[in-house]
Design a protein around this motif. Structure first.
Motif, PDB file in Angstrom:
ATOM      1  N   MET A   1      58.000  21.433  57.800  1.00  0.00           N
ATOM      2  CA  MET A   1      57.389  21.615  56.482  1.00  0.00           C
ATOM      3  C   MET A   1      58.378  21.206  55.399  1.00  0.00           C
ATOM      4  O   MET A   1      59.568  21.522  55.488  1.00  0.00           O
ATOM      5  CB  MET A   1      57.023  23.093  56.291  1.00  0.00           C
ATOM      6  CG  MET A   1      55.767  23.510  57.021  1.00  0.00           C
ATOM      7  SD  MET A   1      55.349  25.232  56.702  1.00  0.00           S
ATOM      8  CE  MET A   1      56.683  26.107  57.501  1.00  0.00           C
ATOM      9  N   LYS A   2      57.854  20.539  54.391  1.00  0.00           N
ATOM     10  CA  LYS A   2      58.727  20.052  53.324  1.00  0.00           C
ATOM     11  C   LYS A   2      59.318  21.248  52.546  1.00  0.00           C
ATOM     12  O   LYS A   2      58.610  22.186  52.230  1.00  0.00           O
ATOM     13  CB  LYS A   2      57.898  19.173  52.384  1.00  0.00           C
ATOM     14  CG  LYS A   2      58.704  18.445  51.341  1.00  0.00           C
ATOM     15  CD  LYS A   2      57.817  17.429  50.635  1.00  0.00           C
ATOM     16  CE  LYS A   2      58.510  16.837  49.435  1.00  0.00           C
ATOM     17  NZ  LYS A   2      58.674  17.769  48.323  1.00  0.00           N
ATOM     18  N   ASP A   3      60.583  21.171  52.274  1.00  0.00           N
ATOM     19  CA  ASP A   3      61.264  22.255  51.555  1.00  0.00           C
ATOM     20  C   ASP A   3      61.960  21.661  50.332  1.00  0.00           C
ATOM     21  O   ASP A   3      62.827  20.804  50.487  1.00  0.00           O
ATOM     22  CB  ASP A   3      62.311  22.884  52.494  1.00  0.00           C
ATOM     23  CG  ASP A   3      63.182  23.900  51.782  1.00  0.00           C
ATOM     24  OD1 ASP A   3      62.794  24.367  50.700  1.00  0.00           O
ATOM     25  OD2 ASP A   3      64.256  24.217  52.323  1.00  0.00           O
ATOM     26  N   PRO A   4      61.637  22.083  49.109  1.00  0.00           N
ATOM     27  CA  PRO A   4      60.655  23.103  48.778  1.00  0.00           C
ATOM     28  C   PRO A   4      59.249  22.512  48.675  1.00  0.00           C
ATOM     29  O   PRO A   4      59.098  21.356  48.330  1.00  0.00           O
ATOM     30  CB  PRO A   4      61.127  23.573  47.394  1.00  0.00           C
ATOM     31  CG  PRO A   4      61.755  22.364  46.771  1.00  0.00           C
ATOM     32  CD  PRO A   4      62.357  21.585  47.909  1.00  0.00           C
ATOM     33  N   SER A   5      58.255  23.323  48.980  1.00  0.00           N
ATOM     34  CA  SER A   5      56.859  22.940  48.752  1.00  0.00           C
ATOM     35  C   SER A   5      56.022  24.218  48.747  1.00  0.00           C
ATOM     36  O   SER A   5      56.395  25.223  49.362  1.00  0.00           O
ATOM     37  CB  SER A   5      56.351  21.986  49.833  1.00  0.00           C
ATOM     38  OG  SER A   5      56.248  22.671  51.067  1.00  0.00           O
ATOM     39  N   LEU A   6      54.889  24.137  48.064  1.00  0.00           N
ATOM     40  CA  LEU A   6      54.016  25.309  47.970  1.00  0.00           C
ATOM     41  C   LEU A   6      53.476  25.661  49.358  1.00  0.00           C
ATOM     42  O   LEU A   6      53.405  26.835  49.731  1.00  0.00           O
ATOM     43  CB  LEU A   6      52.859  25.003  47.001  1.00  0.00           C
ATOM     44  CG  LEU A   6      51.996  26.202  46.620  1.00  0.00           C
ATOM     45  CD1 LEU A   6      52.830  27.288  45.955  1.00  0.00           C
ATOM     46  CD2 LEU A   6      50.863  25.767  45.700  1.00  0.00           C
ATOM     47  N   ALA A 205      73.493  26.860  46.335  1.00  0.00           N
ATOM     48  CA  ALA A 205      73.138  28.267  46.081  1.00  0.00           C
ATOM     49  C   ALA A 205      71.722  28.209  45.549  1.00  0.00           C
ATOM     50  O   ALA A 205      71.497  27.704  44.447  1.00  0.00           O
ATOM     51  CB  ALA A 205      74.083  28.876  45.052  1.00  0.00           C
ATOM     52  N   ARG A 206      70.748  28.650  46.330  1.00  0.00           N
ATOM     53  CA  ARG A 206      69.357  28.456  45.941  1.00  0.00           C
ATOM     54  C   ARG A 206      68.471  29.603  46.418  1.00  0.00           C
ATOM     55  O   ARG A 206      68.852  30.365  47.312  1.00  0.00           O
ATOM     56  CB  ARG A 206      68.836  27.137  46.524  1.00  0.00           C
ATOM     57  CG  ARG A 206      69.150  26.974  47.998  1.00  0.00           C
ATOM     58  CD  ARG A 206      68.407  25.834  48.609  1.00  0.00           C
ATOM     59  NE  ARG A 206      66.986  26.180  48.686  1.00  0.00           N
ATOM     60  CZ  ARG A 206      66.064  25.423  49.269  1.00  0.00           C
ATOM     61  NH1 ARG A 206      66.397  24.287  49.812  1.00  0.00           N
ATOM     62  NH2 ARG A 206      64.823  25.829  49.320  1.00  0.00           N
ATOM     63  N   ALA A 207      67.313  29.699  45.777  1.00  0.00           N
ATOM     64  CA  ALA A 207      66.331  30.705  46.184  1.00  0.00           C
ATOM     65  C   ALA A 207      65.720  30.216  47.499  1.00  0.00           C
ATOM     66  O   ALA A 207      65.088  29.164  47.529  1.00  0.00           O
ATOM     67  CB  ALA A 207      65.268  30.853  45.103  1.00  0.00           C
ATOM     68  N   PHE A 212      59.408  25.689  44.324  1.00  0.00           N
ATOM     69  CA  PHE A 212      59.843  24.590  43.448  1.00  0.00           C
ATOM     70  C   PHE A 212      61.136  25.002  42.742  1.00  0.00           C
ATOM     71  O   PHE A 212      61.429  26.193  42.594  1.00  0.00           O
ATOM     72  CB  PHE A 212      58.758  24.213  42.425  1.00  0.00           C
ATOM     73  CG  PHE A 212      58.144  25.403  41.740  1.00  0.00           C
ATOM     74  CD1 PHE A 212      58.758  26.011  40.668  1.00  0.00           C
ATOM     75  CD2 PHE A 212      56.956  25.936  42.215  1.00  0.00           C
ATOM     76  CE1 PHE A 212      58.203  27.117  40.056  1.00  0.00           C
ATOM     77  CE2 PHE A 212      56.392  27.062  41.613  1.00  0.00           C
ATOM     78  CZ  PHE A 212      57.022  27.643  40.523  1.00  0.00           C
ATOM     79  N   LEU A 213      61.905  24.010  42.339  1.00  0.00           N
ATOM     80  CA  LEU A 213      63.166  24.200  41.617  1.00  0.00           C
ATOM     81  C   LEU A 213      63.983  25.389  42.162  1.00  0.00           C
ATOM     82  O   LEU A 213      64.357  26.292  41.402  1.00  0.00           O
ATOM     83  CB  LEU A 213      62.897  24.403  40.120  1.00  0.00           C
ATOM     84  CG  LEU A 213      62.159  23.257  39.417  1.00  0.00           C
ATOM     85  CD1 LEU A 213      61.861  23.636  37.965  1.00  0.00           C
ATOM     86  CD2 LEU A 213      62.973  21.971  39.460  1.00  0.00           C
ATOM     87  N   ALA A 227      64.253  37.253  40.012  1.00  0.00           N
ATOM     88  CA  ALA A 227      63.409  36.097  40.329  1.00  0.00           C
ATOM     89  C   ALA A 227      63.831  35.337  41.580  1.00  0.00           C
ATOM     90  O   ALA A 227      63.042  34.569  42.116  1.00  0.00           O
ATOM     91  CB  ALA A 227      63.400  35.139  39.133  1.00  0.00           C
ATOM     92  N   THR A 228      65.028  35.546  42.066  1.00  0.00           N
ATOM     93  CA  THR A 228      65.491  34.735  43.211  1.00  0.00           C
ATOM     94  C   THR A 228      64.839  35.187  44.520  1.00  0.00           C
ATOM     95  O   THR A 228      64.598  34.399  45.407  1.00  0.00           O
ATOM     96  CB  THR A 228      67.038  34.818  43.323  1.00  0.00           C
ATOM     97  OG1 THR A 228      67.594  34.364  42.083  1.00  0.00           O
ATOM     98  CG2 THR A 228      67.571  33.966  44.451  1.00  0.00           C
TER      99      THR A 228
END
Ligand SMILES: C[S@@+](CC[C@H](N)C(=O)[O-])C[C@H]1O[C@@H](n2cnc3c(N)ncnc32)[C@H](O)[C@@H]1O
Length: 239
Positions: A1-6, A205-207, A212-213, A227-228
């Motif tokens: 699955m594509k990351d990030p994607s809905l 360093a990411r959620a 997205f973003l 929010a993370t």
């Protein structure tokens, strides 16, 4: 699955909602997702990968399926759920029975919030990682909507109250107790801690689950704590 994607985030979220009734599906999916994330930095085949606090072993199994020499280190025999796959070691992440630089990749998913001293735990992951190797660490921070784990989101009103409410409502004992096997950990202080290290560089360093973003939320002080949801850190061990 594509990351990030809905699509990816919705699929992971659905599996997570059914975690209690179908844990194998949930953790197999998460394991494939984490392996895909790691393979962005190079193939897992032939690499020595150690999963610290790997619980039921789904991640170690997926890494092995992709050709890695994969080992699971888990201190709690109950978390293994009867799995005794080759390469499983009953050991504490604070003191791993591994030589310095033994692993190409040290992996730890959702363990940091369960240890009292995350800095020491992280140092041990760094110690066992070879120069140039990767350290994958993710955790749910305390102010995340899921920070209180099974008693979330009531932890915002106090841990003990939330835990008692959970037990009253479900009639089950809560798995986690704050200060025993769940600890308050924050995004800002953890980022400051890893950035101040001289033996690693921060690759990302990411959620972890954001559609997205994913790199944006962890950069915004205060907002990042809410929010993370779950912070993914990928570090590289300095040569
Ligand atoms: C929420 S589970 C995560 C399991 C798995 N890594 C995952 O992502 O699904 C937390 C795990 O951390 C482990 N753990 C707690 N303290 C630890 C320590 N000091 N060293 C290594 N693992 C630890 C627990 O036994 C448990 O298996």
């Amino acid at each position: 699955m594509k990351d990030p994607s809905l699509r990816r985030s919705v699929t992971l979220f659905r599996a997570f909602l059914n975690e209690q009734s179908d844990p194998d599906h949930c953790y197999a999916l998460l394991a494939r997702d984490a392996a895909d994330q790691l393979e962005r930095y190079g193939p897992l085949a032939g690499r020595v990968v150690v999963d610290i606090g790997g619980g039921s072993g789904h991640f170690a199994e997926e890494f092995r399926r992709r050709g890695a020499h994969s080992y699971l280190f888990e201190p709690d025999v109950r978390e293994l759920r009867g799995r005794t796959a080759r390469g499983t070691v009953l050991a504490d992440g604070y003191l791993l029975p591994l030589a310095d630089g033994a692993a190409d990749i040290s992996f730890s998913s959702n363990v940091l919030e369960h240890v009292e001293d995350p800095g020491t735990f992280l140092s041990e992951l760094v110690r066992v990682t070879a120069p140039g190797g990767l350290i994958y660490v993710s955790f749910t921070n305390w102010y995340s909507p899921w920070g209180g784990h099974e008693w979330a989101p009531w932890h915002y009103l106090g841990a003990e109250r939330a835990r008692r409410r959970y037990e009253r409502r479900t009639g089950r004992s809560a798995k986690h107790t704050l200060g025993e096997n769940l600890f308050r950990i924050h995004i800002g202080s953890t980022l400051r801690q890893v950035r101040s290290r001289t033996d690693t560089e921060v690759v990302t360093a990411r959620a972890r689950y954001w559609p997205f973003l994913p790199g944006v939320a962890p950069r915004i002080p205060l907002l990042r704590e809410f929010a993370t949801w779950n912070l993914l850190l990928i570090l590289r061990r300095c040569p």
